[in-house]
Design an enzyme around this catalytic site. Structure first.
Site, PDB file in Angstrom:
ATOM      1  N   ARG A  52      57.908  85.457  42.290  1.00 37.48           N
ATOM      2  CA  ARG A  52      59.170  85.999  41.783  1.00 37.48           C
ATOM      3  C   ARG A  52      58.968  86.772  40.496  1.00 37.48           C
ATOM      4  O   ARG A  52      59.648  87.745  40.216  1.00 37.48           O
ATOM      5  CB  ARG A  52      60.171  84.862  41.555  1.00 37.48           C
ATOM      6  CG  ARG A  52      60.686  84.242  42.847  1.00 37.48           C
ATOM      7  CD  ARG A  52      61.715  83.173  42.546  1.00 37.48           C
ATOM      8  NE  ARG A  52      62.242  82.593  43.770  1.00 37.48           N
ATOM      9  CZ  ARG A  52      63.106  81.599  43.803  1.00 37.48           C
ATOM     10  NH1 ARG A  52      63.549  81.058  42.665  1.00 37.48           N
ATOM     11  NH2 ARG A  52      63.539  81.123  44.951  1.00 37.48           N
ATOM     12  N   LYS A  93      60.172  74.514  57.834  1.00 34.36           N
ATOM     13  CA  LYS A  93      60.827  73.821  58.950  1.00 34.36           C
ATOM     14  C   LYS A  93      62.227  74.363  59.251  1.00 34.36           C
ATOM     15  O   LYS A  93      62.630  74.435  60.397  1.00 34.36           O
ATOM     16  CB  LYS A  93      60.882  72.322  58.704  1.00 34.36           C
ATOM     17  CG  LYS A  93      61.752  71.845  57.552  1.00 34.36           C
ATOM     18  CD  LYS A  93      60.930  71.584  56.328  1.00 34.36           C
ATOM     19  CE  LYS A  93      61.744  71.054  55.162  1.00 34.36           C
ATOM     20  NZ  LYS A  93      60.897  70.870  53.962  1.00 34.36           N
ATOM     21  N   GLY A 115      52.300  76.343  47.309  1.00 31.09           N
ATOM     22  CA  GLY A 115      51.551  77.589  47.182  1.00 31.09           C
ATOM     23  C   GLY A 115      50.472  77.516  46.113  1.00 31.09           C
ATOM     24  O   GLY A 115      49.349  78.009  46.301  1.00 31.09           O
ATOM     25  N   LEU A 152      54.449  80.669  45.154  1.00 32.91           N
ATOM     26  CA  LEU A 152      53.528  79.993  44.249  1.00 32.91           C
ATOM     27  C   LEU A 152      54.212  78.780  43.616  1.00 32.91           C
ATOM     28  O   LEU A 152      54.110  78.525  42.421  1.00 32.91           O
ATOM     29  CB  LEU A 152      53.031  80.962  43.167  1.00 32.91           C
ATOM     30  CG  LEU A 152      51.749  80.561  42.415  1.00 32.91           C
ATOM     31  CD1 LEU A 152      50.576  80.429  43.369  1.00 32.91           C
ATOM     32  CD2 LEU A 152      51.430  81.581  41.321  1.00 32.91           C
ATOM     33  N   GLY A 153      54.940  78.053  44.456  1.00 36.92           N
ATOM     34  CA  GLY A 153      55.535  76.795  44.009  1.00 36.92           C
ATOM     35  C   GLY A 153      54.514  75.677  44.091  1.00 36.92           C
ATOM     36  O   GLY A 153      53.303  75.909  44.008  1.00 36.92           O
ATOM     37  N   ASN A 154      54.987  74.438  44.289  1.00 34.55           N
ATOM     38  CA  ASN A 154      54.083  73.293  44.337  1.00 34.55           C
ATOM     39  C   ASN A 154      53.034  73.434  45.432  1.00 34.55           C
ATOM     40  O   ASN A 154      51.850  73.169  45.221  1.00 34.55           O
ATOM     41  CB  ASN A 154      54.876  72.005  44.552  1.00 34.55           C
ATOM     42  CG  ASN A 154      55.695  71.623  43.338  1.00 34.55           C
ATOM     43  OD1 ASN A 154      55.383  72.033  42.229  1.00 34.55           O
ATOM     44  ND2 ASN A 154      56.736  70.843  43.545  1.00 34.55           N
ATOM     45  N   LYS A 180      63.225  69.030  61.440  1.00 35.32           N
ATOM     46  CA  LYS A 180      61.934  68.519  61.897  1.00 35.32           C
ATOM     47  C   LYS A 180      62.034  67.921  63.298  1.00 35.32           C
ATOM     48  O   LYS A 180      61.118  68.064  64.122  1.00 35.32           O
ATOM     49  CB  LYS A 180      61.412  67.484  60.902  1.00 35.32           C
ATOM     50  CG  LYS A 180      61.102  68.093  59.539  1.00 35.32           C
ATOM     51  CD  LYS A 180      60.835  67.038  58.479  1.00 35.32           C
ATOM     52  CE  LYS A 180      60.559  67.671  57.125  1.00 35.32           C
ATOM     53  NZ  LYS A 180      60.412  66.684  56.046  1.00 35.32           N
TER      54      LYS A 180
END
EC number: 1.1.1.3
Length: 437
Positions: A51, A109, A21, A17-19, A209
């Site tokens: 987390r 990646k 998520g 649930l970061g940027n 990448k």
């Protein structure tokens, strides 16, 4: 399949649930009706692995869990979206999801660059999808054109700017004349650079990448370890000034291409390094944190993809595109493209790669220096295109631009130059890409 089963809700689990998520969760909840219309069934968020559980996370606490393994194991989860980053934990969770018949969408990646084969085999064995458009160049659609739109063509080269942090730094250095350390600090203050920028500035992110792009474009498994890598931390404001005098700029490029060896063997090259790019080349005008990828195919010719290469919303856009595709396949019983590795081409050593070079050296301001330097280039079979002296006295420098030569020949030349009495130091060696000479 009955109409009733076709409209069964598709359960989605989001890991992280970061940027990215947070944006994925927001889109699933706010655009539920539109997504249902596009998919042919509702997308229902079953849970989000975090987390820590908290009321400040923007979603109900009952949807949050710290037990990601239990979340992906739930029977009512059909698709798992992985946006937590790292390698070992996501690898374990993705394999568990695939092996239990759940499709997976990931933006990871670093994981894909080393474990695509293992994950693709698990997806194939369980007849589910593994999608990863967001793993390369954020919102820019590159993976799907290579796997689908160009599936009937022969791709010869994929090259571009795939790291926004380094492109921001080099663009700012070019525009302001500031040095690397000062511009890196500014990138950190603006949120473009991580607290530890090593993965970006030393080329590891771009190399991962490049491995993914080469694998898809050339139907061959390529890992990050196969990619030649250099970063931008040694680039100076003097290099950019010299590049400008040559009507060029400097960009960190990821280059994947087919080559033919002197013995006629087809090989592939995957490499990442800072290079001079002529101002007339389309990649030269890609500035700030933007990304761009140029694909050259035998029949389609040159195609360029440009846009936001990072950030929560742009990357979430690519994730959602994959999620909709995977959900449609669940509803209608289809599957996305499988891994294609039939070509099994070998990766050429860097020493065999042909390109042009820019060499900047500090020299004594004496008669005969230029002829001595030119003689060393000639001795190693490297032809000079441009030579220019800058400064005088103790600050005298020679800038040499070569014609096409092998990397091995250039390395031998530089080693010999460092042994010359008149050469104080070879301060910069950069490639020159985007020309045919």
């Amino acid at each position: 399949m009955t109409s009733e089963s076709a409209h069964r809700a598709i359960g989605v689990a989001v890991l992280g649930l970061g940027n990215v998520g947070s944006e994925v969760v927001r889109i699933i909840r706010e655009q539920a009706e539109e997504l249902e219309a596009r998919v042919g069934a509702p997308l229902e968020l079953r849970g989000v692995a975090v987390r820590r559980i908290g009321s400040d996370r923007g979603i109900p606490e009952e949807l949050q869990t710290t037990d990601a393994e239990s979340l992906v194991g739930r029977d009512d989860v059909d698709i798992v979206v992985e946006v937590i980053g790292g390698i070992e934990l996501p690898r374990k969770l993705i394999l568990s999801s695939l092996n239990s018949g759940k499709s997976v969408v990931t933006a990871n990646k670093a994981l894909l660059a080393d474990h695509t084969g293992e994950l693709a085999e698990a997806a194939e064995a369980n007849s589910v999808d593994l999608y990863f458009e967001a793993a390369v160049a954020g919102a820019i659609p590159v993976i799907r054109p290579l796997t689908q739109s160009l599936a009937g063509d022969r791709v010869n080269k994929v090259a571009g700017i795939v790291n926004g942090t380094t492109n921001f730094i080099l663009s700012a250095m070019d525009e302001t004349g500031a040095d690397y350390e000062e511009t890196l600090a500014e990138a950190g203050r603006l949120g473009y650079a991580e607290a530890d920028p090593t993965a970006d500035v030393e080329g590891y992110d771009a190399a991962a990448k490049a491995a993914i792009l080469a694998s898809i474009a050339f139907h061959t498994r390529v890992t990050a370890a196969d990619v030649y890598r250099e970063g931008i931390s040694t680039i100076t404001s003097a290099d950019l000034a010299s590049a400008k005098a040559l009507d060029c700029t400097i960009k960190l490029l990821s280059i994947c291409e087919r080559i033919v060896t002197p013995k006629g063997k087809e090989r592939i090259s995957a490499r990442v390094y800072p290079a001079l790019v002529p101002l007339s080349h389309p990649l030269a005008s890609v500035n700030g944190a933007f990304n761009a990828v140029v694909v050259e195919a035998e029949n389609a010719g040159r195609l360029m993809f440009y846009g936001q290469g990072a950030g929560g919303a742009p990357t979430a856009s690519a994730v959602m595109g994959d999620l909709v595709m995977a959900a449609r396949n669940k509803v209608h019983g289809g599957r996305g493209p499988r891994e294609s590795k039939y070509a099994k081409l070998k990766v050429a050593p860097m020493g065999d790669i042909l390109t042009r070079y820019y060499v900047n050296m500090e020299v004594a301001d004496k008669e005969g220096v230029l002829s001595a330097v030119a003689a060393e280039f000639a001795k190693h079979g490297v032809s000079i295109s441009v030579v220019r002296q800058e400064g005088a006295g103790a600050g005298a420098r020679l800038v040499v631009v070569t014609h096409v030569a092998t990397d091995a020949a250039l390395s031998e030349t530089v080693a010999a130059l460092n042994e010359l009495e008149f050469v104080t130091a070879v301060t910069s060696v950069l490639r020159l890409e985007g020309t045919e000479q």
